[in-house]
Design a protein around this motif. Sequence first.
Motif, PDB file in Angstrom:
ATOM      1  N   GLY A   6       0.812  -1.209   0.000  1.00  0.00           N
ATOM      2  CA  GLY A   6       0.000   0.000   0.000  1.00  0.00           C
ATOM      3  C   GLY A   6       0.844   1.257   0.000  1.00  0.00           C
ATOM      4  O   GLY A   6       0.578   2.217  -0.735  1.00  0.00           O
ATOM      5  N   LYS A   7       1.891   1.271   0.798  1.00  0.00           N
ATOM      6  CA  LYS A   7       2.744   2.461   0.879  1.00  0.00           C
ATOM      7  C   LYS A   7       3.582   2.647  -0.375  1.00  0.00           C
ATOM      8  O   LYS A   7       3.841   3.784  -0.806  1.00  0.00           O
ATOM      9  N   ILE A   8       4.003   1.538  -0.980  1.00  0.00           N
ATOM     10  CA  ILE A   8       4.741   1.635  -2.240  1.00  0.00           C
ATOM     11  C   ILE A   8       3.847   2.179  -3.348  1.00  0.00           C
ATOM     12  O   ILE A   8       4.222   3.081  -4.106  1.00  0.00           O
ATOM     13  N   LEU A   9       2.631   1.624  -3.456  1.00  0.00           N
ATOM     14  CA  LEU A   9       1.700   2.084  -4.491  1.00  0.00           C
ATOM     15  C   LEU A   9       1.291   3.535  -4.261  1.00  0.00           C
ATOM     16  O   LEU A   9       1.125   4.302  -5.216  1.00  0.00           O
ATOM     17  N   ARG A  10       1.123   3.914  -3.026  1.00  0.00           N
ATOM     18  CA  ARG A  10       0.747   5.289  -2.699  1.00  0.00           C
ATOM     19  C   ARG A  10       1.807   6.284  -3.174  1.00  0.00           C
ATOM     20  O   ARG A  10       1.505   7.412  -3.556  1.00  0.00           O
ATOM     21  N   ARG A  11       3.061   5.847  -3.169  1.00  0.00           N
ATOM     22  CA  ARG A  11       4.168   6.703  -3.631  1.00  0.00           C
ATOM     23  C   ARG A  11       4.302   6.730  -5.149  1.00  0.00           C
ATOM     24  O   ARG A  11       5.186   7.380  -5.696  1.00  0.00           O
ATOM     25  N   GLY A  12       3.458   5.968  -5.821  1.00  0.00           N
ATOM     26  CA  GLY A  12       3.516   5.946  -7.276  1.00  0.00           C
ATOM     27  C   GLY A  12       4.494   4.938  -7.839  1.00  0.00           C
ATOM     28  O   GLY A  12       4.736   4.903  -9.050  1.00  0.00           O
ATOM     29  N   LEU A  13       5.068   4.096  -6.975  1.00  0.00           N
ATOM     30  CA  LEU A  13       5.978   3.046  -7.429  1.00  0.00           C
ATOM     31  C   LEU A  13       5.178   1.827  -7.850  1.00  0.00           C
ATOM     32  O   LEU A  13       4.205   1.461  -7.208  1.00  0.00           O
ATOM     33  N   ARG A  14       5.580   1.205  -8.924  1.00  0.00           N
ATOM     34  CA  ARG A  14       4.916   0.002  -9.401  1.00  0.00           C
ATOM     35  C   ARG A  14       5.929  -1.141  -9.423  1.00  0.00           C
ATOM     36  O   ARG A  14       6.937  -1.051 -10.127  1.00  0.00           O
ATOM     37  N   GLU A  72      -7.569  -8.268   7.707  1.00  0.00           N
ATOM     38  CA  GLU A  72      -6.694  -7.192   8.173  1.00  0.00           C
ATOM     39  C   GLU A  72      -5.981  -6.528   6.998  1.00  0.00           C
ATOM     40  O   GLU A  72      -5.816  -5.307   6.968  1.00  0.00           O
ATOM     41  N   ALA A  73      -5.558  -7.328   6.011  1.00  0.00           N
ATOM     42  CA  ALA A  73      -4.848  -6.780   4.856  1.00  0.00           C
ATOM     43  C   ALA A  73      -5.711  -5.778   4.091  1.00  0.00           C
ATOM     44  O   ALA A  73      -5.240  -4.710   3.686  1.00  0.00           O
ATOM     45  N   ILE A  74      -6.977  -6.116   3.886  1.00  0.00           N
ATOM     46  CA  ILE A  74      -7.871  -5.199   3.166  1.00  0.00           C
ATOM     47  C   ILE A  74      -8.086  -3.919   3.975  1.00  0.00           C
ATOM     48  O   ILE A  74      -8.101  -2.811   3.417  1.00  0.00           O
ATOM     49  N   TRP A  75      -8.236  -4.039   5.279  1.00  0.00           N
ATOM     50  CA  TRP A  75      -8.365  -2.858   6.133  1.00  0.00           C
ATOM     51  C   TRP A  75      -7.124  -1.970   6.026  1.00  0.00           C
ATOM     52  O   TRP A  75      -7.223  -0.747   5.912  1.00  0.00           O
ATOM     53  N   ILE A  76      -5.956  -2.566   6.013  1.00  0.00           N
ATOM     54  CA  ILE A  76      -4.714  -1.796   5.919  1.00  0.00           C
ATOM     55  C   ILE A  76      -4.626  -1.082   4.571  1.00  0.00           C
ATOM     56  O   ILE A  76      -4.227   0.087   4.491  1.00  0.00           O
ATOM     57  N   LEU A  77      -5.019  -1.758   3.505  1.00  0.00           N
ATOM     58  CA  LEU A  77      -5.006  -1.125   2.183  1.00  0.00           C
ATOM     59  C   LEU A  77      -5.949   0.076   2.140  1.00  0.00           C
ATOM     60  O   LEU A  77      -5.612   1.135   1.587  1.00  0.00           O
ATOM     61  N   LEU A  78      -7.140  -0.082   2.719  1.00  0.00           N
ATOM     62  CA  LEU A  78      -8.089   1.037   2.784  1.00  0.00           C
ATOM     63  C   LEU A  78      -7.507   2.195   3.580  1.00  0.00           C
ATOM     64  O   LEU A  78      -7.625   3.365   3.190  1.00  0.00           O
ATOM     65  N   ARG A  79      -6.875   1.879   4.683  1.00  0.00           N
ATOM     66  CA  ARG A  79      -6.261   2.907   5.528  1.00  0.00           C
ATOM     67  C   ARG A  79      -5.179   3.672   4.782  1.00  0.00           C
ATOM     68  O   ARG A  79      -5.132   4.910   4.811  1.00  0.00           O
ATOM     69  N   GLU A  80      -4.326   2.935   4.060  1.00  0.00           N
ATOM     70  CA  GLU A  80      -3.243   3.597   3.340  1.00  0.00           C
ATOM     71  C   GLU A  80      -3.759   4.412   2.174  1.00  0.00           C
ATOM     72  O   GLU A  80      -3.205   5.472   1.847  1.00  0.00           O
ATOM     73  N   ARG A  81      -4.816   3.926   1.523  1.00  0.00           N
ATOM     74  CA  ARG A  81      -5.349   4.662   0.369  1.00  0.00           C
ATOM     75  C   ARG A  81      -5.998   5.973   0.797  1.00  0.00           C
ATOM     76  O   ARG A  81      -5.964   6.972   0.057  1.00  0.00           O
ATOM     77  N   THR A  82      -6.618   6.000   1.968  1.00  0.00           N
ATOM     78  CA  THR A  82      -7.354   7.186   2.406  1.00  0.00           C
ATOM     79  C   THR A  82      -6.562   8.056   3.388  1.00  0.00           C
ATOM     80  O   THR A  82      -7.047   9.119   3.776  1.00  0.00           O
ATOM     81  N   ARG A  83      -5.388   7.599   3.749  1.00  0.00           N
ATOM     82  CA  ARG A  83      -4.598   8.340   4.746  1.00  0.00           C
ATOM     83  C   ARG A  83      -4.162   9.689   4.186  1.00  0.00           C
ATOM     84  O   ARG A  83      -3.717   9.808   3.046  1.00  0.00           O
ATOM     85  N   ARG A  84      -4.307  10.728   4.993  1.00  0.00           N
ATOM     86  CA  ARG A  84      -3.886  12.060   4.592  1.00  0.00           C
ATOM     87  C   ARG A  84      -2.372  12.167   4.579  1.00  0.00           C
ATOM     88  O   ARG A  84      -1.689  11.585   5.409  1.00  0.00           O
ATOM     89  N   VAL A  85      -1.862  12.909   3.609  1.00  0.00           N
ATOM     90  CA  VAL A  85      -0.428  13.139   3.534  1.00  0.00           C
ATOM     91  C   VAL A  85      -0.023  14.104   4.636  1.00  0.00           C
ATOM     92  O   VAL A  85      -0.631  15.154   4.807  1.00  0.00           O
ATOM     93  N   ALA A  86       0.987  13.701   5.433  1.00  0.00           N
ATOM     94  CA  ALA A  86       1.415  14.553   6.557  1.00  0.00           C
ATOM     95  C   ALA A  86       2.069  15.833   6.057  1.00  0.00           C
ATOM     96  O   ALA A  86       2.686  15.862   5.017  1.00  0.00           O
TER      97      ALA A  86
END
Length: 230
Positions: A182-190, A216-230
């Motif tokens: 999730g964090k890798i994809l969020r950064r635009g890395l493929r 838990e994995a799906i919940w984590i993906l949802l969290r990372e996708r919707t998490r605000r950028v600090a």
Amino acid sequence: MKLSILMPVYNELATLQTAVKDVLSVNYPCEIELVIVDDGSTDGTRALYADIETDPQVRVQLQPSNAGKGAAIRAAAEIATGDYVIICDADLEYRPNEIPGLLQPVLDGEATVVYGTRTFGSHNAYSYLYVLGNRGVTLAANVLFNCYISDLETCFKLMPRDLYRSLDIRSAGFGMEAEVTGKILRRGLRPYEVPITYRARSREEGKKLTWRDGVEAIWILLRERTRRVA
């Protein structure tokens, strides 16, 4: 280039010595080290490290108690000295001799992150529900991040050590696989995907992943996708 192979271990008395031997017997195209973090094993596994540590390529850290795969890998990444890291479990489900194939796209300058992608068939998947769960979690990542990857839960994830550390993975258990992706994809890395061989072990052989880990994995993906950028 130096590669750190991170091996989390928890109660792998039956497979650890073979796993270590398999990792160290591979002809790698670069310098390597094997970083083992024992996550509080209680089955006698810890008695094996006296012999294993005699190899100069091996480093072992013993955790005081079981904290989960994610915590073990986080500890391993902190003491790793390689330019790149890859996770390799001690359960013999993956073949270390395929790691050079994951390194090649990096050495060729074609990739920064490489995933070893599994295919599932009757000979290497112990249950339909396990395969279905893996595909469901991977589908969730593809939909949420508008991308296409084939195998989110693969153990073989190769990336720069500094990148892994910067992801600041906090999931202590198997949820770390979803958090990393999730964090890798969020950064635009493929991830660059390379086909690998796989043989799933059964519950009787020590398989630890359950359906709860998929939820838990799906919940984590949802969290990372919707998490605000600090």
